[in-house]
Enzyme design. Sequence first.
Site, PDB file in Angstrom:
ATOM      1  N   GLY A 210      -1.984   2.483 -11.788  1.00 34.59           N
ATOM      2  CA  GLY A 210      -2.135   2.402 -10.321  1.00 34.59           C
ATOM      3  C   GLY A 210      -0.784   2.556  -9.654  1.00 34.59           C
ATOM      4  CG  HIS A 211       2.235  -0.484 -10.068  1.00 37.02           C
ATOM      5  ND1 HIS A 211       1.808  -1.313 -11.075  1.00 37.02           N
ATOM      6  CD2 HIS A 211       2.318  -1.245  -8.953  1.00 37.02           C
ATOM      7  CE1 HIS A 211       1.631  -2.528 -10.592  1.00 37.02           C
ATOM      8  NE2 HIS A 211       1.924  -2.522  -9.314  1.00 37.02           N
TER       9      HIS A 211
END
Length: 286
Positions: free
Chosen positions: A38-39
């Site tokens: 996600g990051h």
Amino acid sequence: MSIKVINKIDELRETLKELRCESKSIGLVPTMGCLHAGHKSLIEKAHSLADITVVSVFVNPIQFCPGEDYDKYPRTLDDDKIAAESSGADIIFAPSVNEMYPNLQKFSDLTMVVPPYELTDIMCGKSRVGHFDGVETVVTKLFNIVQPDIACFGMKDIQQLFLIKKMVKDLNIPVEIISCPLVREASGLALSSRNKYLSDEDKKIALSLNKALNAIKQGYEIGIKDTKKLFDIGLTNLNKNVELEYLEFVNESNFRHTDEINKATICALAARVGNVRLIDNIVIEV
Ligand code: PAF
């Protein structure tokens, strides 16, 4: 260039000043580390939009409430360097607590950025009292330190994203906030650094969060418009070992509770699986 890790505010400012003189645009991805896919998607987005991508890695003590997981929050800077660099980051800013808050013992002395009460007295803000004051304060400090042209935030923390967009508008902070889609595991589980705390059994239980949200969306799609009925559909789909904190329908444009589902409705939830608090959300009509 290979990724540079900077711990000091002055050094970061100096480095960015030089880059700005070369007319480079700056993108910021604020994180608390323990970087996952996600990051990485946020970093890739920033990299695609700005010349220089700064990833801040800072477990911000003032956004944790008493009894929360501040002490045991995963700190994995060596792995974060690899993940950030492979996603296109140029600089990691990893300050110490003392660098960010030189006088934290005297917490009551700290100037804070406080979002409006009625926007934090719902959803995550209701149980995590003061959490969003801590988030907005650290994000404002990061904006002041980095002075980015753009900053990327994920839609998983949907209330945080809304409040940061509002803060930037209300306080005339010259940065463009880029909303980035929530990223899920193939199983459907929303990615979170806190998933590290889940056992395999817990993970199976946690899958029912996404299942409940999808069931609500499907219920809406077959014509159920009553939020009470949709709420019950969600509950039925949650594993019995999930302890629900909230399941809320809010209007995307003002973040107020709504009973009228339309294009801009978000259904968001927070729940505990064992000791782990997880959040997830879905846009009901896209
Ligand atoms: O979303 C997070 O990881 C944090 O709340 C943030 C935005 C990095 C502020 O500490």
